[in-house]
Design an enzyme around this catalytic site. Structure first.
Site, PDB file in Angstrom:
ATOM      1  N   HIS A   2       0.845  -1.200   0.000  1.00 56.92           N
ATOM      2  CA  HIS A   2       0.000   0.000   0.000  1.00 56.92           C
ATOM      3  C   HIS A   2       0.882   1.253   0.000  1.00 56.92           C
ATOM      4  O   HIS A   2       0.628   2.217  -0.724  1.00 56.92           O
ATOM      5  CB  HIS A   2      -0.907   0.029   1.233  1.00 56.92           C
ATOM      6  CG  HIS A   2      -1.807  -1.164   1.334  1.00 56.92           C
ATOM      7  ND1 HIS A   2      -1.985  -1.859   2.498  1.00 56.92           N
ATOM      8  CD2 HIS A   2      -2.567  -1.779   0.408  1.00 56.92           C
ATOM      9  CE1 HIS A   2      -2.822  -2.859   2.288  1.00 56.92           C
ATOM     10  NE2 HIS A   2      -3.187  -2.838   1.026  1.00 56.92           N
ATOM     11  N   HIS A  38      -4.418 -15.228  -5.049  1.00 57.02           N
ATOM     12  CA  HIS A  38      -4.470 -15.451  -3.605  1.00 57.02           C
ATOM     13  C   HIS A  38      -4.229 -16.894  -3.182  1.00 57.02           C
ATOM     14  O   HIS A  38      -4.130 -17.177  -1.995  1.00 57.02           O
ATOM     15  CB  HIS A  38      -5.809 -14.966  -3.038  1.00 57.02           C
ATOM     16  CG  HIS A  38      -6.004 -13.485  -3.211  1.00 57.02           C
ATOM     17  ND1 HIS A  38      -6.740 -12.945  -4.239  1.00 57.02           N
ATOM     18  CD2 HIS A  38      -5.516 -12.443  -2.508  1.00 57.02           C
ATOM     19  CE1 HIS A  38      -6.704 -11.626  -4.152  1.00 57.02           C
ATOM     20  NE2 HIS A  38      -5.974 -11.291  -3.120  1.00 57.02           N
TER      21      HIS A  38
HETATM   22  O1  ME8 Z   1      -7.513  -4.032  -4.377  1.00 57.56           O
HETATM   23  N1  ME8 Z   1       3.276  -4.753  -4.545  1.00 57.56           N
HETATM   24  O2  ME8 Z   1      -7.315  -3.015  -2.305  1.00 57.56           O
HETATM   25  P1  ME8 Z   1      -5.986  -3.678  -1.741  1.00 57.56           P
HETATM   26  C1  ME8 Z   1       2.886  -3.605  -5.082  1.00 57.56           C
HETATM   27  N2  ME8 Z   1      -9.748  -2.102  -2.484  1.00 57.56           N
HETATM   28  N3  ME8 Z   1       1.719  -3.010  -4.812  1.00 57.56           N
HETATM   29  C2  ME8 Z   1       0.902  -3.612  -3.944  1.00 57.56           C
HETATM   30  C3  ME8 Z   1       1.250  -4.831  -3.327  1.00 57.56           C
HETATM   31  C4  ME8 Z   1       2.508  -5.408  -3.660  1.00 57.56           C
HETATM   32  N4  ME8 Z   1       2.961  -6.517  -3.134  1.00 57.56           N
HETATM   33  N5  ME8 Z   1       0.243  -5.185  -2.514  1.00 57.56           N
HETATM   34  C5  ME8 Z   1      -0.699  -4.217  -2.608  1.00 57.56           C
HETATM   35  C6  ME8 Z   1      -7.943  -3.308  -3.503  1.00 57.56           C
HETATM   36  N6  ME8 Z   1      -0.303  -3.256  -3.462  1.00 57.56           N
HETATM   37  C7  ME8 Z   1      -9.219  -2.545  -3.717  1.00 57.56           C
HETATM   38  C8  ME8 Z   1      -8.928  -1.382  -4.658  1.00 57.56           C
HETATM   39  S1  ME8 Z   1      -9.659   0.778  -6.046  1.00 57.56           S
HETATM   40  C9  ME8 Z   1     -11.075   1.451  -6.608  1.00 57.56           C
HETATM   41  C10 ME8 Z   1     -10.122  -0.545  -5.014  1.00 57.56           C
HETATM   42  C11 ME8 Z   1      -1.045  -2.034  -3.802  1.00 57.56           C
HETATM   43  O3  ME8 Z   1      -5.913  -3.255  -0.309  1.00 57.56           O
HETATM   44  C12 ME8 Z   1      -1.320  -1.922  -5.285  1.00 57.56           C
HETATM   45  O4  ME8 Z   1      -1.629  -0.586  -5.589  1.00 57.56           O
HETATM   46  O5  ME8 Z   1      -5.918  -5.104  -2.058  1.00 57.56           O
HETATM   47  C13 ME8 Z   1      -2.565  -2.767  -5.437  1.00 57.56           C
HETATM   48  O6  ME8 Z   1      -3.235  -2.512  -6.655  1.00 57.56           O
HETATM   49  C14 ME8 Z   1      -3.334  -2.318  -4.225  1.00 57.56           C
HETATM   50  O7  ME8 Z   1      -2.331  -2.127  -3.200  1.00 57.56           O
HETATM   51  C15 ME8 Z   1      -4.375  -3.312  -3.766  1.00 57.56           C
HETATM   52  O8  ME8 Z   1      -4.835  -2.896  -2.507  1.00 57.56           O
END
Ligand code: ME8
Length: 509
Positions: A20, A146
């Site tokens: 994040h 996942h």
């Molecule tokens: O998908 N490497 O939320 P989320 C790089 N709520 N970026 C990462 C990462 C990683 N290992 N892990 C997470 C959701 N991210 C939805 C989104 S938008 C309208 C709704 C970052 O909490 C990256 O930006 O699972 C990824 O797309 C996002 O966190 C997913 O966050």
């Protein structure tokens, strides 16, 4: 120029983690860079708080969903603050204004004739909050993102007729080849569209934690539809008494896990509701530790708070974008972090600042000398290189190439270090005949560090300001404008000798 940049809104089912932090820092780098260009910037981040995944997380903790999200959202807000992110607003999908806007938005889909009631069954992954086609699952039938088995979900829901937008979307993609970047992600989204789009369920009957469908309060709006709309709803209430509607369309940053939602479903929803599609989308890769994507579901996370506590936020910001080419997957590790910290931040940049300041203190009474030397041809070359560095780094940032921008700056940091070695000011200082040359070299180092600080501001804002401060240069927001990043804008000033910018850290663990 207006510049509106967003991060995904993060799920509050678990603690915020480095993944994040990564996207939020990236958006902050771009927001800061655009402010330096004089653009009118709006930078949005926030939290995604509805849906099954959140309701389940709350239940597991024995809390109501409301109690759970009210406890978790501040942690994400705090993460943004600690990252030094300059977001203009922090949206929560449980904001009443957002919920009302979402209802208005889906009414528009209905009015466009794009909503139908149907029964649908499919394989649903709760971690994704999305359906999978069987063909896209891993060979063992698990969700490729996942590693868990999706479950069959069948309900009578409201459907958005996504299939109707197939041709329009494909046409739009073909007419706008740079709309999704990098190219590989554009190809992936276009090929997904070309394989044929199926209509999607946009409501759920089985859960209650969400925004009620306005014409059928027995159902709640599908969490992804609710979430995507944040990019528009925030513009309506981020600034009380003012609409920022004219900021749309914005630029979205996200990782590839949520490409389909952003590059296929979202533009179709916008077309249906009568809005412009996003200005562009940049899809970055995954941060990998030990070869796997970091995620809450897998549990292999690195705590950004711990890293920040020990090394400071700038070191983390620098490492992530220096180490992993923005747009690609990249392995990060504590060892790699410590290496870059020591070799690049402490030695190459930090020492350069210390040496420059202490030589000015020692040889010129603490005042940056005015350049007078007519023989300083080398310095003229370095000056030209310094200004070219600024232009080059800016061109990269305009193209969202953050890592390339850092490389450009770092080549010049190394150039300045070579200048110190080649000119050996400590030798020049021993020879009165070389006084003019020494002035030119010391002035050059200060001028060079000043443009380096301006070019690094988007990535390491605190350290960049500190470099400027030690050099006696103005460093308020208004002084950071890119147009001032010219060699001769160095003001003759008193420098300040201070402890190392990036101190050596003794490992305790
Ligand atoms: O998908 N490497 O939320 P989320 C790089 N709520 N970026 C990462 C990462 C990683 N290992 N892990 C997470 C959701 N991210 C939805 C989104 S938008 C309208 C709704 C970052 O909490 C990256 O930006 O699972 C990824 O797309 C996002 O966190 C997913 O966050």
């Amino acid at each position: 120029m207006r510049y509106y940049v967003t991060t995904p809104i993060y799920y509050v089912n678990g603690e915020p983690h480095l993944g994040h932090a990564y996207t939020t820092i990236a958006a902050d780098i771009l927001a800061r860079f655009h402010r330096q260009k004089g653009d009118d910037v709006f930078f949005l981040t926030g939290t995604d708080e509805h849906g099954t995944k959140i309701a389940q997380a709350a239940e597991a903790r024995g809390l109501t969903p409301r109690e759970h999200v009210d406890e978790m959202a501040p942690k994400f807000k705090d993460l943004a603050r600690r990252l030094d992110a300059t977001n203009d607003f922090f949206i929560r999908t449980t904001d009443a204004e957002h919920e009302a806007f979402v209802q208005g938005f889906v009414e528009k889909l209905k009015a466009a004739g794009d909503i139908e009631k149907r029964t649908y069954g499919g394989l649903y992954c709760t971690a994704c909050e999305g359906f999978w086609y069987e063909r896209d699952l891993a060979p063992d039938g698990t969700c490729p993102d996942h590693g868990i088995k999706p479950t069959w979900l069948e309900e009578e829901n409201y459907y958005f007729l996504l299939s109707r937008y197939q041709d329009r979307l494909a046409g739009f993609f073909r007419a706008n080849p740079g709309w999704v970047r990098p190219q590989s992600r554009y190809n992936e989204a276009l090929s997904f569209i070309e394989q044929g789009l199926e209509d999607i369920s946009i409501s759920r009957r089985s859960i209650t934690w969400g925004v009620p469908v306005p014409w059928d309060p027995e159902q709640v709006i599908y969490v992804w539809v609710d979430a995507l709309i944040n990019y528009l709803s925030a513009l309506e209430y981020a600034r009380p008494g003012e609409t920022l509607r004219d900021r749309w369309p914005g630029t979205h940053l996200l990782a590839k896990d949520i490409l389909k939602f952003h590059a296929v479903i979202w533009p179709a929803l916008l077309m249906s509701a009568g809005y412009e599609v996003p200005a562009g989308e940049f899809i970055h890769g995954y941060l990998l530790m030990g070869g796997e994507k970091m995620s809450k579901t897998r549990g292999n996370v690195l705590d950004p708070f711990a890293v920040m506590d020990t090394y400071g936020i700038d070191a983390l910001r620098f490492y992530l974008f220096r180490e992993v080419t923005f747009g690609q997957d990249g392995v990060i590790s504590m060892e790699g972090f410590e290496q870059r910290y020591t070799n690049e931040l402490a030695n190459e940049l930090g020492n350069l600042v210390s040496r420059t300041v202490s030589m000015i203190a020692k040889y010129r009474g603490g005042e940056i000398p005015r350049p007078a030397a007519p023989d300083a041809e080398t310095l003229a070359t370095v000056a030209a290189e310094g200004e070219a560095m600024v232009a080059g780094a800016a061109a990269h940032l305009d193209d969202v190439e953050i890592t390339a921008a850092l490389e450009t700056v770092w080549d010049f940091v190394r150039r300045l270090n070579r200048l110190v070695e080649e000119e050996a000011p400590w030798k020049l200082a021993k020879d009165e005949a070389q006084a003019g040359r020494l002035d030119a070299v010391l002035h050059g180092l200060a001028a060079g560090l000043r443009v380096v600080a301006l070019a690094l501001h988007p990535v390491i804002p605190g350290s960049a300001a500190e470099i400027l401060r030690r050099l006696g240069q103005p460093h308020a927001d208004a002084d950071l404008r890119l147009e001032t990043a010219v060699w001769d804008a160095l003001v003759p000033a008193a420098v300040e000798v201070a402890p190392p910018l990036f101190p050596r850290i003794e490992r305790t663990g």
